[in-house]
Design a protein around this motif. Structure first.
Motif, short mmCIF file in Angstrom:
data_model
loop_
_atom_site.label_atom_id
_atom_site.label_comp_id
_atom_site.label_asym_id
_atom_site.label_seq_id
_atom_site.Cartn_x
_atom_site.Cartn_y
_atom_site.Cartn_z
N ALA A 58 -4.11 0.86 -12.99
CA ALA A 58 -2.88 0.79 -12.21
C ALA A 58 -2.95 -0.24 -11.09
O ALA A 58 -4.04 -0.52 -10.56
N VAL A 59 -1.80 -0.77 -10.71
CA VAL A 59 -1.69 -1.59 -9.52
C VAL A 59 -0.64 -1.03 -8.57
O VAL A 59 -0.55 -1.44 -7.42
N LYS A 60 0.17 -0.06 -9.04
CA LYS A 60 1.19 0.56 -8.20
C LYS A 60 1.36 2.02 -8.58
O LYS A 60 0.97 2.44 -9.68
N PRO A 61 1.90 2.82 -7.65
CA PRO A 61 1.93 4.28 -7.84
C PRO A 61 2.59 4.77 -9.12
O PRO A 61 2.15 5.78 -9.69
N ASN B 285 -8.74 1.88 -11.28
CA ASN B 285 -9.06 2.43 -12.58
C ASN B 285 -9.34 3.93 -12.47
O ASN B 285 -10.19 4.35 -11.68
N PHE B 286 -8.65 4.71 -13.27
CA PHE B 286 -8.77 6.17 -13.26
C PHE B 286 -9.55 6.63 -14.48
O PHE B 286 -9.16 6.35 -15.62
N GLU C 35 -3.28 -3.81 0.10
CA GLU C 35 -2.04 -3.04 0.03
C GLU C 35 -2.10 -2.03 -1.12
O GLU C 35 -1.63 -0.90 -0.99
N MET C 36 -2.69 -2.45 -2.24
CA MET C 36 -2.83 -1.56 -3.39
C MET C 36 -3.66 -0.32 -3.03
O MET C 36 -3.28 0.81 -3.33
N MET C 37 -4.78 -0.54 -2.34
CA MET C 37 -5.63 0.58 -1.94
C MET C 37 -4.94 1.45 -0.90
O MET C 37 -5.06 2.67 -0.92
N ILE D 178 -12.66 10.33 -11.57
CA ILE D 178 -13.32 9.35 -10.72
C ILE D 178 -12.41 8.13 -10.68
O ILE D 178 -11.93 7.67 -11.73
N VAL D 179 -12.15 7.63 -9.48
CA VAL D 179 -11.23 6.51 -9.31
C VAL D 179 -12.00 5.32 -8.74
O VAL D 179 -12.64 5.41 -7.69
N ASP D 180 -11.96 4.22 -9.47
CA ASP D 180 -12.66 2.99 -9.10
C ASP D 180 -11.68 2.08 -8.38
O ASP D 180 -10.73 1.56 -8.98
N LEU D 181 -11.89 1.89 -7.07
CA LEU D 181 -11.00 1.05 -6.27
C LEU D 181 -11.46 -0.41 -6.32
O LEU D 181 -12.65 -0.68 -6.51
N PRO D 182 -10.56 -1.36 -6.12
CA PRO D 182 -10.95 -2.78 -6.16
C PRO D 182 -12.01 -3.11 -5.13
O PRO D 182 -11.99 -2.62 -4.00
#
Length: 201
Positions: free
Chosen positions: A12-15, A63-64, A94-96, A73-77
């Motif tokens: 994802a990049v947005k909600p 990435n979820f 902004e994404m995070m 587990i969520v992998d943030l940029p």
């Protein structure tokens, strides 16, 4: 905890691209090239679940990963890589921010730092941000095999001092190469999930 099943569920990049907020989530954040992908592969016993890259800054999405059909587990940029443009960096920030501020089922963000170096200004900024939202408390010191056992505590003390950690905050040294420290981290994940959602194996 034993992770028996791990699958990518969403990129994802947005909600509106996030999966449904119906299970607890634990996110991982860190500078580019800190070893986040290697750690996630170690935790899940999947060699290529999270793609590792010799070129830092490649993770440009959230990435979820669905774990044991019980939590994510969520992998943030990754952040802090000098060769990306300021506009890219701002976009990832902004994404995070949208994810961290608006995700109701997010239990904790585990921050990764390289045990060999004092946390950077961006690491400190990230941890202060997590602290503000009550998502702090666990720091992973990656690449623990790169320092001697005698140096390790000194490095951990530097991390604690630089990030201004409290006595309750935990620093867990981990080596994906030597497969050390990840069992302690799995125990922490299990405790988080059990305490907040009553999820057990």
């Amino acid at each position: 905890m034993i992770i028996k099943k791990a699958d990518i569920e969403a990129i994802a990049v947005k909600p509106n691209q996030y999966p449904e907020a119906n299970v607890p989530e634990i996110a991982f954040a860190g500078r580019s090239n800190v070893g986040k992908s290697s750690l996630l592969n170690l935790l899940t016993n999947r060699r290529n679940l999270a793609r590792t890259s010799g070129s830092p800054g490649k993770t440009r999405t959230i990435n979820f990963y669905k774990i044991n059909d019980e939590f994510r587990i969520v992998d943030l940029p990754g952040y802090g890589y000098a060769k990306i443009s300021k506009s890219q960096s701002a976009g990832w920030g902004e994404m995070m921010e949208m994810y961290l501020e608006g995700r109701p089922n997010l239990l904790k963000v585990i921050q990764l730092v390289d045990i060999r170096h004092a946390p950077s200004a961006q690491d400190v900024q990230m941890y202060d941000y997590l602290r503000h939202f009550g998502l702090d408390g666990i720091v992973i010191a990656t690449k623990a095999d790169k320092v001697s056992s005698n140096e390790r505590q000194k490095c951990i003390n530097t991390i604690r001092k630089t990030l201004k950690l409290s006595l309750e905050d935990k620093v867990i040294p981990v080596s994906a190469l030597k497969r050390t420290g990840y069992e302690e981290l799995l125990d922490e994940l299990e405790q988080l999930i059990t305490n907040d959602f009553g999820v057990t194996e």
